[in-house]
Write a protein that holds these residues in place. Structure first.
Motif, short mmCIF file in Angstrom:
data_model
loop_
_atom_site.label_atom_id
_atom_site.label_comp_id
_atom_site.label_asym_id
_atom_site.label_seq_id
_atom_site.Cartn_x
_atom_site.Cartn_y
_atom_site.Cartn_z
N ALA A 83 49.49 81.80 35.43
CA ALA A 83 49.27 81.59 33.99
C ALA A 83 47.81 81.26 33.75
N ASN A 84 47.13 82.10 32.99
CA ASN A 84 45.75 81.87 32.59
C ASN A 84 45.72 81.80 31.07
N GLY A 85 45.51 80.62 30.54
CA GLY A 85 45.55 80.44 29.10
C GLY A 85 46.34 79.20 28.76
N TYR A 86 47.44 79.39 28.01
CA TYR A 86 48.26 78.26 27.57
C TYR A 86 49.70 78.47 28.02
N LEU A 87 50.26 77.47 28.69
CA LEU A 87 51.65 77.51 29.14
C LEU A 87 52.33 76.22 28.74
N SER A 88 53.41 76.33 27.95
CA SER A 88 54.18 75.17 27.51
C SER A 88 55.63 75.36 27.91
N VAL A 89 56.15 74.44 28.74
CA VAL A 89 57.55 74.47 29.18
C VAL A 89 58.13 73.09 28.95
N THR A 90 59.04 72.98 27.99
CA THR A 90 59.60 71.67 27.65
C THR A 90 60.60 71.17 28.67
N GLY A 91 61.11 72.07 29.53
CA GLY A 91 62.05 71.68 30.58
C GLY A 91 61.44 71.86 31.95
N GLU A 92 62.08 72.68 32.78
CA GLU A 92 61.69 72.82 34.18
C GLU A 92 61.05 74.17 34.47
N VAL A 93 60.03 74.14 35.32
CA VAL A 93 59.47 75.34 35.94
C VAL A 93 59.84 75.30 37.42
#
Length: 211
Positions: A83-93
């Motif tokens: 991921a290059n930029g913005y990554l939003s994960v409210t739970g699990e990666v």
């Protein structure tokens, strides 16, 4: 106005130019986004290439993610995630390998292999764990002086094998070999073999665990 498109047939590739909304789940062999994609359900694909914006209502399941834009999703699972930029994960990666440069906001990040994060902005991860190495460093793309105060990682717990951390603020860091570069503020460190601390980092409690 964005187009309302039905889900593509399974195992069919999908290329999006412009804006598209999928009301439900999306299943495709490969997905390439050059504009904006919104999936209200889950997205399942072998490969997701993102050069724009993508928001997913439930989960994203992919073998390979390559993002150079913005991705927002509650749950993200894959083999190789870049991921290059913005990554939003409210739970699990959950991934085998994880690489990010820019801004990441994740609740839980777990990885079987290496985690590499290059800080391009203020990043937040509540719990980060890896069976392999964890490397956190400043991004090489940005000028060091003007943006330096905003390029850091705030994390609750960091657990891994070999840890190399720069500009990281955490409550607990736990690993076999721990190296802290400049700009770190750690409340407690637990290590098994080696510990290296930069003089410009602040540490609270240090515990060497039995091997």
């Amino acid at each position: 106005m964005p187009a309302l498109n039905p889900t593509p047939a399974a195992n069919k590739p999908l290329k999006i130019n412009g804006s598209r909304i999928c009301r439900g789940d999306m299943d495709a062999s490969h997905v390439e986004v050059l504009g904006h994609l919104h999936v209200s359900g889950s997205l399942t694909t072998a490969r997701l290439r993102l050069r724009g914006e993508c928001s997913i209502g439930l989960s994203c399941n992919t073998q390979e993610l390559s993002s150079f834009g913005s991705l927002r999703v509650p749950e993200l699972r894959g083999v190789s995630i870049t991921a290059n930029g913005y990554l939003s994960v409210t739970g699990e990666v959950a991934a085998e390998e994880f690489k990010a440069e820019g801004c990441v906001r994740i609740d839980r990040l777990s990885c079987m292999g290496t985690i590499r994060i290059k800080l391009g902005a203020l990043c937040k991860i509540r719990h980060m764990t890896s069976a392999g190495d964890i490397i956190v460093s400043p991004s090489s793309r940005l000028l060091p002086i003007p943006l330096s105060p905003f390029r850091k990682l705030r994390c609750g717990i960091i657990e891994g094998a070999d840890l190399t951390l720069y500009r990281t603020q955490a409550d607990l860091v736990c690993g076999q070999n721990v190296t802290l570069g400049s700009g770190c503020s750690i409340r407690e460190i637990r290590y098994r073999e080696t510990l290296t601390i930069h003089p410009h980092s602040r540490i609270g409690k240090i515990i060497q665990m039995n091997t």
